[in-house]
Design a protein around this motif. Structure first.
Motif, PDB file in Angstrom:
ATOM      1  N   ILE A 137      40.145   9.916 -19.777  1.00  0.00           N
ATOM      2  CA  ILE A 137      41.585   9.809 -19.661  1.00  0.00           C
ATOM      3  C   ILE A 137      42.621  10.503 -18.965  1.00  0.00           C
ATOM      4  O   ILE A 137      42.108  12.206 -18.845  1.00  0.00           O
ATOM      5  CB  ILE A 137      42.294   9.942 -21.237  1.00  0.00           C
ATOM      6  CG1 ILE A 137      41.690   9.171 -22.359  1.00  0.00           C
ATOM      7  CG2 ILE A 137      43.393   9.528 -21.534  1.00  0.00           C
ATOM      8  CD1 ILE A 137      42.058   9.272 -23.302  1.00  0.00           C
ATOM      9  N   PHE A 138      43.310  10.600 -18.110  1.00  0.00           N
ATOM     10  CA  PHE A 138      43.382  11.342 -16.490  1.00  0.00           C
ATOM     11  C   PHE A 138      44.627  10.626 -16.572  1.00  0.00           C
ATOM     12  O   PHE A 138      44.861   9.996 -15.495  1.00  0.00           O
ATOM     13  CB  PHE A 138      42.327  11.348 -15.345  1.00  0.00           C
ATOM     14  CG  PHE A 138      41.184  11.744 -15.617  1.00  0.00           C
ATOM     15  CD1 PHE A 138      40.814  13.360 -15.535  1.00  0.00           C
ATOM     16  CD2 PHE A 138      39.807  11.251 -16.039  1.00  0.00           C
ATOM     17  CE1 PHE A 138      39.935  13.771 -15.226  1.00  0.00           C
ATOM     18  CE2 PHE A 138      39.082  11.622 -16.392  1.00  0.00           C
ATOM     19  CZ  PHE A 138      38.561  12.581 -16.219  1.00  0.00           C
ATOM     20  N   PRO A 139      45.813  10.907 -16.635  1.00  0.00           N
ATOM     21  CA  PRO A 139      47.272  10.573 -16.397  1.00  0.00           C
ATOM     22  C   PRO A 139      47.644  11.035 -15.066  1.00  0.00           C
ATOM     23  O   PRO A 139      47.245  12.121 -14.374  1.00  0.00           O
ATOM     24  CB  PRO A 139      48.140  11.607 -17.067  1.00  0.00           C
ATOM     25  CG  PRO A 139      47.057  12.045 -18.509  1.00  0.00           C
ATOM     26  CD  PRO A 139      46.046  12.352 -17.985  1.00  0.00           C
ATOM     27  N   VAL A 140      48.292  10.018 -14.639  1.00  0.00           N
ATOM     28  CA  VAL A 140      48.849   9.716 -13.225  1.00  0.00           C
ATOM     29  C   VAL A 140      50.456   9.580 -13.277  1.00  0.00           C
ATOM     30  O   VAL A 140      50.518   8.426 -14.019  1.00  0.00           O
ATOM     31  CB  VAL A 140      47.813   8.397 -12.437  1.00  0.00           C
ATOM     32  CG1 VAL A 140      48.909   8.505 -11.082  1.00  0.00           C
ATOM     33  CG2 VAL A 140      47.074   9.334 -11.939  1.00  0.00           C
ATOM     34  N   HIS A 141      51.432  10.173 -13.450  1.00  0.00           N
ATOM     35  CA  HIS A 141      52.619   9.708 -13.531  1.00  0.00           C
ATOM     36  C   HIS A 141      52.800   9.030 -12.413  1.00  0.00           C
ATOM     37  O   HIS A 141      53.046   8.816 -11.156  1.00  0.00           O
ATOM     38  CB  HIS A 141      52.919  11.143 -13.278  1.00  0.00           C
ATOM     39  CG  HIS A 141      53.793  11.840 -14.341  1.00  0.00           C
ATOM     40  ND1 HIS A 141      52.345  13.752 -13.915  1.00  0.00           N
ATOM     41  CD2 HIS A 141      53.777  11.542 -16.200  1.00  0.00           C
ATOM     42  CE1 HIS A 141      52.892  14.313 -15.328  1.00  0.00           C
ATOM     43  NE2 HIS A 141      53.606  13.254 -16.191  1.00  0.00           N
ATOM     44  N   ASN A 142      53.973   8.595 -13.791  1.00  0.00           N
ATOM     45  CA  ASN A 142      55.148   7.405 -12.046  1.00  0.00           C
ATOM     46  C   ASN A 142      55.659   7.617 -11.101  1.00  0.00           C
ATOM     47  O   ASN A 142      56.344   8.698 -11.143  1.00  0.00           O
ATOM     48  CB  ASN A 142      55.697   5.742 -13.214  1.00  0.00           C
ATOM     49  CG  ASN A 142      55.198   4.964 -14.090  1.00  0.00           C
ATOM     50  OD1 ASN A 142      53.791   5.114 -13.029  1.00  0.00           O
ATOM     51  ND2 ASN A 142      55.148   4.654 -14.819  1.00  0.00           N
ATOM     52  N   ALA A 143      56.179   7.122 -10.267  1.00  0.00           N
ATOM     53  CA  ALA A 143      56.690   7.794  -8.817  1.00  0.00           C
ATOM     54  C   ALA A 143      58.034   7.042  -8.658  1.00  0.00           C
ATOM     55  O   ALA A 143      58.708   6.299 -10.162  1.00  0.00           O
ATOM     56  CB  ALA A 143      56.762   7.720  -8.052  1.00  0.00           C
ATOM     57  N   ILE A 144      58.773   6.905  -7.724  1.00  0.00           N
ATOM     58  CA  ILE A 144      60.107   5.769  -7.453  1.00  0.00           C
ATOM     59  C   ILE A 144      60.382   5.750  -6.227  1.00  0.00           C
ATOM     60  O   ILE A 144      60.067   6.672  -4.989  1.00  0.00           O
ATOM     61  CB  ILE A 144      61.484   6.640  -8.313  1.00  0.00           C
ATOM     62  CG1 ILE A 144      62.708   5.703  -7.878  1.00  0.00           C
ATOM     63  CG2 ILE A 144      61.701   7.698  -7.852  1.00  0.00           C
ATOM     64  CD1 ILE A 144      63.503   5.651  -8.965  1.00  0.00           C
ATOM     65  N   ASP A 145      60.669   4.476  -4.951  1.00  0.00           N
ATOM     66  CA  ASP A 145      60.643   4.544  -3.936  1.00  0.00           C
ATOM     67  C   ASP A 145      62.004   5.237  -3.979  1.00  0.00           C
ATOM     68  O   ASP A 145      63.309   5.046  -4.818  1.00  0.00           O
ATOM     69  CB  ASP A 145      60.495   3.090  -4.385  1.00  0.00           C
ATOM     70  CG  ASP A 145      59.554   2.685  -4.176  1.00  0.00           C
ATOM     71  OD1 ASP A 145      58.131   2.526  -3.198  1.00  0.00           O
ATOM     72  OD2 ASP A 145      59.111   1.226  -4.714  1.00  0.00           O
ATOM     73  N   PRO A 146      62.139   5.281  -2.451  1.00  0.00           N
ATOM     74  CA  PRO A 146      64.076   5.912  -2.275  1.00  0.00           C
ATOM     75  C   PRO A 146      65.087   4.809  -2.191  1.00  0.00           C
ATOM     76  O   PRO A 146      64.223   2.841  -2.002  1.00  0.00           O
ATOM     77  CB  PRO A 146      63.762   6.431  -0.587  1.00  0.00           C
ATOM     78  CG  PRO A 146      61.748   6.498  -0.377  1.00  0.00           C
ATOM     79  CD  PRO A 146      61.413   5.336  -1.605  1.00  0.00           C
ATOM     80  N   LEU A 147      65.595   4.851  -2.700  1.00  0.00           N
ATOM     81  CA  LEU A 147      66.736   3.937  -2.621  1.00  0.00           C
ATOM     82  C   LEU A 147      67.155   2.710  -0.639  1.00  0.00           C
ATOM     83  O   LEU A 147      66.491   4.202   0.012  1.00  0.00           O
ATOM     84  CB  LEU A 147      68.411   4.273  -3.133  1.00  0.00           C
ATOM     85  CG  LEU A 147      68.323   5.487  -4.109  1.00  0.00           C
ATOM     86  CD1 LEU A 147      69.647   5.962  -4.274  1.00  0.00           C
ATOM     87  CD2 LEU A 147      68.635   3.787  -5.046  1.00  0.00           C
ATOM     88  N   PRO A 148      66.891   2.106  -1.186  1.00  0.00           N
ATOM     89  CA  PRO A 148      67.037   1.080  -0.178  1.00  0.00           C
ATOM     90  C   PRO A 148      68.244   1.440   0.450  1.00  0.00           C
ATOM     91  O   PRO A 148      68.795   0.495   1.647  1.00  0.00           O
ATOM     92  CB  PRO A 148      66.207   0.010  -0.353  1.00  0.00           C
ATOM     93  CG  PRO A 148      66.964  -0.447  -1.660  1.00  0.00           C
ATOM     94  CD  PRO A 148      67.058   1.452  -2.332  1.00  0.00           C
ATOM     95  N   GLU A 149      69.490   1.404  -0.101  1.00  0.00           N
ATOM     96  CA  GLU A 149      70.321   1.083   0.457  1.00  0.00           C
ATOM     97  C   GLU A 149      71.438   2.120  -0.039  1.00  0.00           C
ATOM     98  O   GLU A 149      71.675   2.735  -1.168  1.00  0.00           O
ATOM     99  CB  GLU A 149      71.241  -0.526   0.526  1.00  0.00           C
ATOM    100  CG  GLU A 149      71.101  -0.459  -0.768  1.00  0.00           C
ATOM    101  CD  GLU A 149      71.709  -2.595  -1.163  1.00  0.00           C
ATOM    102  OE1 GLU A 149      72.867  -2.496  -0.737  1.00  0.00           O
ATOM    103  OE2 GLU A 149      70.875  -2.429  -1.339  1.00  0.00           O
ATOM    104  N   ARG A 150      72.873   2.521   0.211  1.00  0.00           N
ATOM    105  CA  ARG A 150      73.476   2.945  -0.624  1.00  0.00           C
ATOM    106  C   ARG A 150      74.606   1.932  -1.378  1.00  0.00           C
ATOM    107  O   ARG A 150      74.820   0.986  -0.574  1.00  0.00           O
ATOM    108  CB  ARG A 150      74.735   3.627   0.986  1.00  0.00           C
ATOM    109  CG  ARG A 150      74.086   4.611   1.220  1.00  0.00           C
ATOM    110  CD  ARG A 150      75.430   5.553   2.025  1.00  0.00           C
ATOM    111  NE  ARG A 150      76.655   6.210   1.137  1.00  0.00           N
ATOM    112  CZ  ARG A 150      76.448   7.530   1.067  1.00  0.00           C
ATOM    113  NH1 ARG A 150      75.501   7.572   0.972  1.00  0.00           N
ATOM    114  NH2 ARG A 150      77.085   7.568   0.539  1.00  0.00           N
ATOM    115  N   TYR A 151      74.808   2.107  -2.575  1.00  0.00           N
ATOM    116  CA  TYR A 151      75.515   1.453  -3.390  1.00  0.00           C
ATOM    117  C   TYR A 151      77.042   1.895  -3.923  1.00  0.00           C
ATOM    118  O   TYR A 151      77.668   3.589  -3.745  1.00  0.00           O
ATOM    119  CB  TYR A 151      74.522   1.183  -4.974  1.00  0.00           C
ATOM    120  CG  TYR A 151      73.180   0.610  -4.665  1.00  0.00           C
ATOM    121  CD1 TYR A 151      73.033  -0.684  -4.402  1.00  0.00           C
ATOM    122  CD2 TYR A 151      72.037   1.211  -4.395  1.00  0.00           C
ATOM    123  CE1 TYR A 151      72.448  -1.384  -5.126  1.00  0.00           C
ATOM    124  CE2 TYR A 151      71.311   0.942  -4.445  1.00  0.00           C
ATOM    125  CZ  TYR A 151      71.049  -0.672  -4.572  1.00  0.00           C
ATOM    126  OH  TYR A 151      69.778  -1.291  -4.311  1.00  0.00           O
TER     127      TYR A 151
END
Length: 452
Positions: free
Chosen positions: A231-245
C-alpha cells in the motif's frame, strides 16, 4: 486503465481525479482507458478512450449464465440512508436444488450500449453494470498488448481481477473512497457486496494506491489481512484555475437554486458566509455540521451557512434546520456546476468540512485556490497536505465553532491562512502525482510499462 466516471459524465470527485491522473500519466506511458460512458467529442492527446456506450456490432458479445432463483430467495434493497448505492442483497431462503434451471443470456453491442448510455453512472442496476463491465472489458483487453491493469475504485475491480486471472498481468487498484468511509463500520456486513468487492480487489492487487495515508489506515483497520507493504499512498492534486471568476449572484436569486434548492430569502449583504460543499451524506458529517452551526449561531447570528450539494441526508438536514428554527441562517443551493462552484467560492468567507471519514477532499483545494480559509476535519486526507488550515476531530463541535468564529472575526488570521494555503496548493500538481505512480510501477512491478 479502468475507470467509471469520466468527463463529461461526472457525478463526484472520482471522475475528475481519474481524468487528471490519466491525462498526466499519458505523458509517460502508453495508456488505454476503458470506461462505461464516453463522449466521442471528448478527445485527449495520447489516450485511447474506449466507452462501452460506443461499442459497435463487431466489438463484443457477452454470453453468461442466468439462474432462475426467484422462488428460493428474497431480494432486499439496502436503503439510501445506509448506503449511497442501492445494492440488491440476496437473502437465501433454502438451498438451491441440484436441478436448478439455467438459461444462457446473450447481450449484443446494442444492449450493452443501452445499458451504459443512460446519462447515469450508477442507478438501481449498478451491479448489473459492474458485472457486464467486467465481461466486456475482458473481451476488449485480450485483443490488446499491455503491461499493467490500473483499476479505479470498486466498480472496476471485478474487471481488473478477471483480467489479471486471464493474463497474469499485475493489478494496481486505486482507492478513492471505501465503503467503510461511506457508511461506517456496518459496511463489513456479510450482505454488503460492495465491501467484499473492495476486499477481493485489494487482496488480488499487486499494488494498492490510496489517495491518502488516512485511507491507508482505514484499509488496514477495516480490511483484515491486506498486506501493508503493498500500500503506497499518492495524494491527489488540482489543476490551476482556467480563468478568473467573479462572485456569484446565485445567492441573491433563490429562484435559480434548482430543483433541490431552498432558501427563505437572500442573505443580507453584510452577513458572513460559511460554505459546506459536497454530497450531503453520512460520510460528510451533516450531524456535526448542524451541531457546530447551533453553537456558532448562539455567539453570532449574523452568519449564513451555504450548503452546496445533494445527497441522501439532505431532507433530514433540511428538516432539522427547520425544526431547530435555523432556517434564516441556512441556504441549500442543490447541485452546482463546476463554474457555479468557483463563482460561489469567490463569494463566501470560510470553507467548512466536518467529514466523518474523508479519503481526500478535493473541494478543500478548490477553496484554497480562491483564498478561502478552511476549517477541516482531522479525519481527512487533504488535511495531510494542507497545513495552513484549522483542524479538529469531526465530533468536536465546540472547537469547530471556535475556529469558524475566529476566521470570521479576526481579519489578520483569515488573511494569513488564506494566502499561505493558496501558496501550498500552487505546489500540488497532477504531474507530480503521475510521476509518483510511474515510480511505483517501476519499483514495485517492473520497468517499461504500457497501461490498460
Amino acid at each position: 486503465m479502468l475507470g467509471w466516471e469520466f468527463p463529461p459524465f461526472l457525478t463526484g470527485g472520482l471522475g475528475q481525479a481519474c481524468y487528471s491522473i490519466a491525462k498526466a500519466l499519458s505523458r509517460h506511458v502508453d495508456l488505454t482507458l476503458i470506461i462505461p460512458q464516453s463522449d466521442p467529442q471528448f478527445i485527449l492527446d495520447n489516450i485511447n478512450i474506449i466507452g462501452l456506450n460506443q461499442l459497435t456490432d463487431e466489438d463484443v458479445t457477452v454470453e453468461r449464465q442466468e439462474y432462475h432463483i426467484e422462488e428460493i430467495t428474497e431480494v432486499v434493497f439496502v436503503p439510501m440512508d445506509i448506503s449511497p448505492y442501492p445494492i440488491p442483497v440476496m437473502k437465501t431462503i433454502k438451498k438451491i436444488a441440484e436441478s436448478e434451471t439455467t438459461v444462457k443470456q446473450t447481450m449484443d453491442s446494442r444492449q450493452i450500449r443501452e445499458l451504459y448510455d443512460t446519462g447515469q453512472n450508477y442507478g438501481a442496476n449498478i451491479l448489473e453494470k459492474v458485472d457486464t463491465f467486467a465481461e466486456v472489458v475482458a473481451q476488449i483487453a485480450l485483443k490488446r498488448e499491455f503491461d499493467v491493469i490500473h483499476a479505479h475504485d470498486w466498480l472496476t475491480f471485478p474487471a481488473g481481477i478477471q483480467l489479471k486471472r486471464l493474463t497474469g498481468k499485475p493489478l494496481v487498484v486505486h482507492i478513492h473512497s471505501l465503503e467503510t468511509d461511506r457508511i461506517g463500520i456496518g459496511a463489513r456486513s456479510p450482505h454488503n457486496k460492495v465491501y467484499h468487492i473492495e476486499y477481493d480487489g485489494m487482496s488480488m492487487a499487486d499494488l494498492i494506491i490510496p489517495v491518502s495515508y488516512f485511507t491507508k489506515a482505514q484499509i488496514l483497520e477495516h480490511y483484515p489481512y491486506i498486506e501493508a507493504d503493498k500500500i503506497f499512498p499518492v495524494h491527489n492534486a488540482i489543476d490551476p484555475l482556467p480563468e478568473r471568476y467573479t462572485a456569484t449572484h446565485i445567492l441573491q436569486e433563490p429562484e435559480k437554486l434548482g430543483d433541490y434548492g431552498y432558501s427563505k430569502k437572500p442573505p443580507a449583504p453584510n452577513k458572513k458566509m460559511i460554505l459546506f460543499l459536497g454530497r450531503i451524506t453520512y460520510q460528510k458529517g451533516p450531524e456535526f455540521l448542524l451541531e457546530t452551526a447551533e453553537k456558532l449561531l448562539k455567539k453570532d447570528n449574523n452568519i449564513i451557512f451555504v450548503i452546496a450539494g445533494v445527497g441522501d441526508q439532505q431532507q433530514w438536514l433540511m428538516s432539522e434546520v427547520s425544526r431547530r428554527k435555523l432556517g434564516e441562517s441556512f441556504i441549500f443551493t442543490g447541485f452546482l456546476s463546476k463554474k457555479r462552484v468557483h463563482e460561489l467560492l469567490e463569494r463566501v468567507d470560510v470553507y467548512f468540512m466536518p467529514s466523518v471519514s474523508e479519503p481526500f477532499g478535493l473541494s478543500a483545494l478548490e477553496a484554497a485556490q480562491h483564498e478561502v480559509p478552511a476549517v477541516l476535519s482531522k479525519q481527512s486526507g487533504v488535511s495531510e497536505i494542507l497545513h495552513n488550515v484549522l483542524k479538529a476531530d469531526c465530533w468536536d463541535a465546540n472547537k469547530f465553532a471556535n475556529y469558524l468564529y475566529a476566521l470570521l472575526h479576526y481579519e489578520g488570521i483569515r488573511e494569513l491562512l488564506a494566502e499561505a494555503s493558496k501558496k501550498e496548493v500552487e505546489k500540488l500538481t497532477w504531474e507530480s502525482a503521475a510521476m509518483q505512480i510511474v515510480e511505483l510501477y517501476e519499483k514495485q512491478l517492473f520497468s517499461t510499462v504500457e497501461v490498460l
